[in-house]
Design an enzyme around this catalytic site. Sequence first.
Site, PDB file in Angstrom:
ATOM      1  CG  HIS A   1       5.265 -20.002   8.802  1.00 54.51           C
ATOM      2  ND1 HIS A   1       4.401 -20.148   7.738  1.00 54.51           N
ATOM      3  CD2 HIS A   1       6.432 -19.568   8.291  1.00 54.51           C
ATOM      4  CE1 HIS A   1       5.041 -19.824   6.624  1.00 54.51           C
ATOM      5  NE2 HIS A   1       6.274 -19.461   6.930  1.00 54.51           N
TER       6      HIS A   1
ATOM      7  CB  CYS B   1       2.504 -13.132   6.309  1.00 55.78           C
ATOM      8  SG  CYS B   1       2.744 -12.034   4.909  1.00 55.78           S
ATOM      9  N   GLY B   2       5.383 -12.929   6.940  1.00 56.36           N
ATOM     10  CA  GLY B   2       6.794 -12.560   6.915  1.00 56.36           C
ATOM     11  C   GLY B   2       7.047 -11.175   6.350  1.00 56.36           C
TER      12      GLY B   2
ATOM     13  N   GLY C   1       4.429  -9.273   5.046  1.00 49.90           N
ATOM     14  CA  GLY C   1       3.177  -8.527   5.117  1.00 49.90           C
ATOM     15  C   GLY C   1       2.503  -8.388   3.770  1.00 49.90           C
TER      16      GLY C   1
ATOM     17  N   GLY D   1       2.034 -10.821   1.059  1.00 50.37           N
ATOM     18  CA  GLY D   1       1.154 -11.888   0.590  1.00 50.37           C
ATOM     19  C   GLY D   1      -0.192 -11.876   1.284  1.00 50.37           C
TER      20      GLY D   1
ATOM     21  CG  HIS E   1      -3.943  10.661   4.110  1.00 45.47           C
ATOM     22  ND1 HIS E   1      -2.767  11.147   3.588  1.00 45.47           N
ATOM     23  CD2 HIS E   1      -4.305  11.520   5.098  1.00 45.47           C
ATOM     24  CE1 HIS E   1      -2.439  12.267   4.226  1.00 45.47           C
ATOM     25  NE2 HIS E   1      -3.352  12.497   5.161  1.00 45.47           N
TER      26      HIS E   1
ATOM     27  NE  ARG F   1      -6.403  16.964   1.390  1.00 47.71           N
ATOM     28  CZ  ARG F   1      -5.172  16.452   1.324  1.00 47.71           C
ATOM     29  NH1 ARG F   1      -4.733  15.915   0.217  1.00 47.71           N
ATOM     30  NH2 ARG F   1      -4.375  16.528   2.361  1.00 47.71           N
TER      31      ARG F   1
END
Length: 142
Positions: A9, A65-66, A68, A70, A98, A132
């Site tokens: 939401h 999400c709010g 990021g 969760g 990377h 690497r």
Amino acid sequence: MKISIGNDHAGPDYKKAIVDMLQAKGYEVTNYGTDTTASVDYPDFGHPVATDVAEGKADFGIIICGSGNGIAMTANKHQKVRAALCWMKEIAALARQHNDANIISIPARYTSVAQAVEMVETFLNTDFEGGRHQTRVDKISC
């Protein structure tokens, strides 16, 4: 290129702007996100995106999400997924260069819509450097 996107939401406006940009550039988009601001549970939208990426049905994923966090935690439970929480285009570039991230997680409450679109463009247009970094990426999965 196929992209899966999912949001809770906090992100309908972000998703719309991102999907509009992606479709204008010719990307095929699968939308798992909600279109309203009515409260929903982010795992319900993060898992389908992560499944698409893990199974090769999508080349990349976008989750919103709010914070990021969760939704990124949810996506990262899937093998073959490397979801990166990004809050600026430079972090999005490094996540690809990377870490070979294949899902970008966007914190809607801490970035603007314009920043989110810019991060997605950067993410999708940045290649993994390998070398690497490949050795490190190989050590991520359990």
